[in-house]
Design a protein around this motif. Structure first.
Motif, PDB file in Angstrom:
ATOM      1  N   TRP A 265       0.921  -1.141   0.057  1.00 48.87           N
ATOM      2  CA  TRP A 265      -0.215  -0.067  -0.018  1.00 48.87           C
ATOM      3  C   TRP A 265       0.853   1.202   0.120  1.00 48.87           C
ATOM      4  CZ3 TRP A 265      -0.440   3.658   4.185  1.00 48.87           C
ATOM      5  CH2 TRP A 265      -1.320   4.617   4.292  1.00 48.87           C
ATOM      6  N   TYR A 266       1.888   1.258   0.852  1.00 49.82           N
ATOM      7  CA  TYR A 266       2.539   2.420   1.174  1.00 49.82           C
ATOM      8  C   TYR A 266       3.459   2.839  -0.149  1.00 49.82           C
ATOM      9  CZ  TYR A 266       5.965   5.587   3.693  1.00 49.82           C
ATOM     10  OH  TYR A 266       6.593   6.752   4.017  1.00 49.82           O
ATOM     11  N   VAL A 269       1.737   4.263  -5.757  1.00 46.30           N
ATOM     12  CA  VAL A 269       1.830   5.567  -6.104  1.00 46.30           C
ATOM     13  C   VAL A 269       1.074   5.628  -7.535  1.00 46.30           C
ATOM     14  CG1 VAL A 269       2.360   8.146  -6.308  1.00 46.30           C
ATOM     15  CG2 VAL A 269       3.433   6.454  -4.647  1.00 46.30           C
ATOM     16  N   LEU A 271      -2.252   6.306  -4.849  1.00 45.62           N
ATOM     17  CA  LEU A 271      -2.630   5.553  -3.875  1.00 45.62           C
ATOM     18  C   LEU A 271      -3.965   4.976  -4.275  1.00 45.62           C
ATOM     19  CD1 LEU A 271      -1.836   4.824  -0.775  1.00 45.62           C
ATOM     20  CD2 LEU A 271      -2.979   6.788  -0.228  1.00 45.62           C
ATOM     21  N   MET A 282      -0.052   6.017  10.879  1.00 44.46           N
ATOM     22  CA  MET A 282       1.031   6.911  10.362  1.00 44.46           C
ATOM     23  C   MET A 282       0.436   8.414  10.902  1.00 44.46           C
ATOM     24  SD  MET A 282       1.433   5.928   6.332  1.00 44.46           S
ATOM     25  CE  MET A 282       2.232   7.360   5.945  1.00 44.46           C
ATOM     26  N   ARG A 415      14.830  18.816   1.191  1.00 44.64           N
ATOM     27  CA  ARG A 415      14.261  20.268   1.238  1.00 44.64           C
ATOM     28  C   ARG A 415      15.640  21.071   1.625  1.00 44.64           C
ATOM     29  NH1 ARG A 415       9.921  23.337   0.274  1.00 44.64           N
ATOM     30  NH2 ARG A 415       9.750  25.027   1.577  1.00 44.64           N
TER      31      ARG A 415
ATOM     32  N   LEU B  32       6.821  19.794   9.355  1.00 50.80           N
ATOM     33  CA  LEU B  32       5.750  18.803   8.577  1.00 50.80           C
ATOM     34  C   LEU B  32       5.177  19.474   7.439  1.00 50.80           C
ATOM     35  CD1 LEU B  32       4.089  16.382  11.271  1.00 50.80           C
ATOM     36  CD2 LEU B  32       5.904  15.686   9.493  1.00 50.80           C
ATOM     37  N   GLU B  34       6.177  21.927   5.569  1.00 51.82           N
ATOM     38  CA  GLU B  34       7.227  21.909   4.510  1.00 51.82           C
ATOM     39  C   GLU B  34       7.327  20.641   4.123  1.00 51.82           C
ATOM     40  OE1 GLU B  34      10.669  23.757   5.849  1.00 51.82           O
ATOM     41  OE2 GLU B  34       9.707  25.598   6.509  1.00 51.82           O
ATOM     42  N   VAL B  35       7.397  19.734   4.651  1.00 58.26           N
ATOM     43  CA  VAL B  35       7.633  18.307   4.040  1.00 58.26           C
ATOM     44  C   VAL B  35       6.496  17.894   3.112  1.00 58.26           C
ATOM     45  CG1 VAL B  35       7.943  15.949   4.446  1.00 58.26           C
ATOM     46  CG2 VAL B  35       9.371  17.565   5.762  1.00 58.26           C
ATOM     47  N   THR B  38       6.277  18.974  -0.185  1.00 61.47           N
ATOM     48  CA  THR B  38       7.131  18.223  -1.139  1.00 61.47           C
ATOM     49  C   THR B  38       6.930  17.146  -1.386  1.00 61.47           C
ATOM     50  OG1 THR B  38       8.779  18.028   0.462  1.00 61.47           O
ATOM     51  CG2 THR B  38       9.051  20.176  -0.575  1.00 61.47           C
ATOM     52  N   THR B  39       5.910  16.440  -0.925  1.00 66.18           N
ATOM     53  CA  THR B  39       5.800  14.929  -1.019  1.00 66.18           C
ATOM     54  C   THR B  39       4.731  14.868  -2.110  1.00 66.18           C
ATOM     55  OG1 THR B  39       6.030  14.820   1.427  1.00 66.18           O
ATOM     56  CG2 THR B  39       4.981  13.075   0.307  1.00 66.18           C
ATOM     57  N   ASP B  40       4.918  13.734  -2.758  1.00 66.47           N
ATOM     58  CA  ASP B  40       3.799  13.465  -3.798  1.00 66.47           C
ATOM     59  C   ASP B  40       2.539  13.337  -3.216  1.00 66.47           C
ATOM     60  OD1 ASP B  40       2.227  12.130  -5.587  1.00 66.47           O
ATOM     61  OD2 ASP B  40       3.820  11.099  -6.415  1.00 66.47           O
ATOM     62  N   ASN B  42      -0.070  11.918  -4.190  1.00 66.55           N
ATOM     63  CA  ASN B  42      -0.892  10.902  -4.594  1.00 66.55           C
ATOM     64  C   ASN B  42      -0.227   9.629  -3.738  1.00 66.55           C
ATOM     65  OD1 ASN B  42      -2.520  12.130  -6.503  1.00 66.55           O
ATOM     66  ND2 ASN B  42      -0.857  12.059  -7.990  1.00 66.55           N
ATOM     67  N   SER B  43       0.763  10.140  -3.054  1.00 65.71           N
ATOM     68  CA  SER B  43       1.317   8.822  -2.237  1.00 65.71           C
ATOM     69  C   SER B  43       0.551   8.563  -0.778  1.00 65.71           C
ATOM     70  CB  SER B  43       2.887   9.085  -1.869  1.00 65.71           C
ATOM     71  OG  SER B  43       2.923  10.180  -1.046  1.00 65.71           O
ATOM     72  N   ALA B  44       0.897   7.716  -0.222  1.00 64.64           N
ATOM     73  CA  ALA B  44       0.400   7.223   1.171  1.00 64.64           C
ATOM     74  C   ALA B  44       0.732   8.561   2.222  1.00 64.64           C
ATOM     75  CB  ALA B  44       0.539   6.143   1.786  1.00 64.64           C
ATOM     76  N   LEU B  45       2.002   8.738   1.930  1.00 62.56           N
ATOM     77  CA  LEU B  45       2.887   9.865   2.797  1.00 62.56           C
ATOM     78  C   LEU B  45       2.173  11.166   2.576  1.00 62.56           C
ATOM     79  CD1 LEU B  45       4.811  10.223   5.229  1.00 62.56           C
ATOM     80  CD2 LEU B  45       6.677  10.526   3.612  1.00 62.56           C
ATOM     81  N   ALA B  47      -0.618  11.891   1.375  1.00 62.41           N
ATOM     82  CA  ALA B  47      -2.179  11.973   1.694  1.00 62.41           C
ATOM     83  C   ALA B  47      -1.887  12.082   3.508  1.00 62.41           C
ATOM     84  CB  ALA B  47      -2.906  10.665   1.668  1.00 62.41           C
ATOM     85  N   VAL B  48      -1.176  11.430   4.195  1.00 66.73           N
ATOM     86  CA  VAL B  48      -1.265  11.447   5.559  1.00 66.73           C
ATOM     87  C   VAL B  48      -0.527  12.913   6.145  1.00 66.73           C
ATOM     88  CG1 VAL B  48      -0.354  10.621   7.850  1.00 66.73           C
ATOM     89  CG2 VAL B  48      -1.432   9.075   5.898  1.00 66.73           C
ATOM     90  N   LEU B  49       0.327  13.144   5.433  1.00 64.95           N
ATOM     91  CA  LEU B  49       0.869  14.573   5.848  1.00 64.95           C
ATOM     92  C   LEU B  49      -0.100  15.685   5.661  1.00 64.95           C
ATOM     93  CD1 LEU B  49       4.440  14.382   4.366  1.00 64.95           C
ATOM     94  CD2 LEU B  49       4.020  14.662   6.782  1.00 64.95           C
ATOM     95  N   ARG B  51      -3.447  15.434   6.079  1.00 63.21           N
ATOM     96  CA  ARG B  51      -4.394  15.172   7.059  1.00 63.21           C
ATOM     97  C   ARG B  51      -3.750  15.757   8.340  1.00 63.21           C
ATOM     98  NH1 ARG B  51      -6.732   9.437   8.501  1.00 63.21           N
ATOM     99  NH2 ARG B  51      -6.201   9.338  10.688  1.00 63.21           N
TER     100      ARG B  51
END
Lengths: 419, 67
Positions: A265-266, A269, A271, A282, A415, B32, B34-35, B38-40, B42-45, B47-49, B51
């Motif tokens: 899942w993780y 991409v 998702l 998470m 970054r 967080l 700022e991160v 820069t995060t995709d 469409n990725s799990a990370l 989406a959670v960031l 939120r």
């Protein structure tokens, strides 16, 4: 007919949570009782499947036998009255509320009953409190478009229970004659995915069965087209461990089953769908709030109303012992406020003060939260224990935490280098 | 009781091994947003960031009811 639970509950009087939990909470100047914001109704008390793991019909509590088959309109009206009364009294304390029409198999109540109840609950709720109506179904009746039209008209979200592919679903989720339910459920999901109804589809909910291949199960759940997936650990506790539980021998069978799914899942991409369990872990690891019971320390503000109007504690308690959810209250004689100081309610709103000493000293307690409440049960000591899934939760949480935080650190470094 | 002790021991072993990550989480909190940018997305990370950083205060039911 209710004498049996009363006797059994009295026998458990010495088990945690006792009245001391409420007394200590009331002495705490930083604590106050919270209103209920989730109301789970036993809208229909029987089921058209006979799943062998069902907590309602197959586990310790057998009180369903003494309850009406379906919730009557008189009871629905009274629930609506109590709902409106409670939400108006606490409107300034809550961001919203939900009513889950549940069972048994809730859809057995029929389209007219859903329409009647939805109107009653929406009319009762104050306009300043957003009210979400939802139902959980085994999916067998979802191909009934008359029913789906009513769910759409009244904006009732749908969660479908599904255990995976044909083999996984049919192992436990069978009709009383032993026939598997997969084909009929998938027909229902196909109808639910049609453009007219697609927006109703909230979630597909899978109870983990270690006999099923995890990735095959995950892919089967994704194939339903559900916008979100969730995995449930089977109900069990220290006195009656879950099936295939290996923590007694140092194993982590449930974590080992879930981690490959997390990795798939993780790493995917875009998702394909949310996975509520993973997202909540998470989120907690990154300092946010979880929106699911069984993780984190958020107060749990849910109450159950049985088909006869009796007010009960969380449904999963039925897996612990006969009478475990019993409160002695009902919507005809009592307000929902009357339930707010019950030890079993207060215990789940005390955050760290509601955890066992082992959990209090654990480095991941704020994420784990001691797991789903019913899984903490042990005969004689009650619910003041870690979850029976302690080792599994620890392994899963640490795996997810390390994976997510490593990536956050990497992104942060990238970054910083770019700036 | 034997079951309990073994399970707790396994959990403790896992928890201690990952202790370093906890401090990483704390040090990351301020960055967080700022991160997340820069995060995709469409990725799990991603989406959670989103939120976590949105802090939207939207009501979400927490009950997990199987049927």
């Amino acid at each position: 007919m209710i004498e049996l639970p009363i006797v059994r509950v009295k026998e458990r009087a010495a088990e945690w949570p006792t009245q001391d939990v409420t007394d200590q909470a009331l002495e705490d100047p930083y604590w106050r009782p919270l209103p209920f914001v989730e109301f789970a109704l036993k809208f229909h008390g029987r089921c058209n499947l006979a799943c062998d793991y069902c907590y309602m019909y197959e586990m310790a509590d057998q009180s369903w036998k003494s309850k009406p088959v379906a919730m009557s309109r008189k009871t629905i009206d009274q629930v609506a009255f109590r709902l409106g009364e409670h939400l108006r009294a606490h409107a300034d304390e809550i961001a919203g509320a939900s009513v889950r029409m549940h069972g048994g198999e809730a859809l057995l109540a029929g389209a007219d009953q859903f329409a009647y109840a939805a109107r009653a609950f929406r009319n009762a709720a104050p306009s300043e409190v957003p009210l979400r109506l939802v139902t959980t179904t085994n999916g067998v009746l979802l191909s009934d478009e008359n029913l789906l039209n009513v769910l759409r008209e009244h904006r009732i979200g749908v969660t479908v229970s599904l255990d995976g592919d044909r083999e996984g679903q049919n192992r436990h989720r069978k009709y009383a004659n032993g026939r598997g339910s997969y084909d009929q459920v998938m027909r229902g999901i196909e109808v639910l995915n049609r453009p007219d109804y697609r927006d109703l589809f909230d979630l597909v909910l899978c109870t983990i069965d270690l006999e099923n291949d995890p990735l095959t199960t995950y892919e089967a759940l994704l194939a339903t087209g559900a916008p979100a997936v969730d995995f449930l650990l089977p109900l069990g506790n220290w006195s009656s461990p879950p099936p295939g539980w290996t923590a007694g021998d140092g194993g982590t069978a449930y974590a080992d089953w879930l981690i490959p799914i997390f990795e798939r899942w993780y790493s995917t991409v875009p998702l394909p769908a949310g996975v509520r369990l993973f997202e909540n872990i998470m989120t907690l690891c990154l300092g946010g709030h979880a929106y699911t019971e069984g993780l984190g320390l958020n107060p749990f503000q849910l109450i159950v109303i049985e088909s006869d109007g009796t007010i009960e504690l969380g449904d999963a308690l039925k897996s612990a012992y006969e009478g475990a959810p019993y409160t002695g209250l009902d919507v005809f004689r009592n307000t929902f406020d009357d339930a707010r100081l019950l030890p079993g309610v207060v215990a789940r709103q005390r955050k760290v003060a509601g955890l066992s000493p082992i959990c209090v000293s654990c480095s991941i307690r704020d994420i784990c939260g001691a797991g789903e409440y019913s899984t903490r049960y042990r005969a004689d000591s009650g619910f003041l224990n870690p979850s029976v899934y302690c080792a599994d939760l620890a392994k899963l949480i640490c795996h997810i935490r390390d994976r997510a935080l490593t990536d956050v650190e990497r992104l942060r470094a990238e970054r910083a280098a770019a700036d | 009781m034997a079951l309990t002790a073994a399970a707790f021991a396994a959990a403790s072993a896992v928890g201690v091994g990952a202790a370093g990550a906890a401090s990483a989480a704390e040090s990351s909190q301020a960055n967080l947003s700022e991160v997340a940018a820069t995060t995709d997305q469409n990725s799990a990370l991603g989406a959670v960031l989103n939120r976590v950083t949105a802090d939207d205060d939207v009501f979400r039911p927490a009950g997990t009811f199987n049927r």
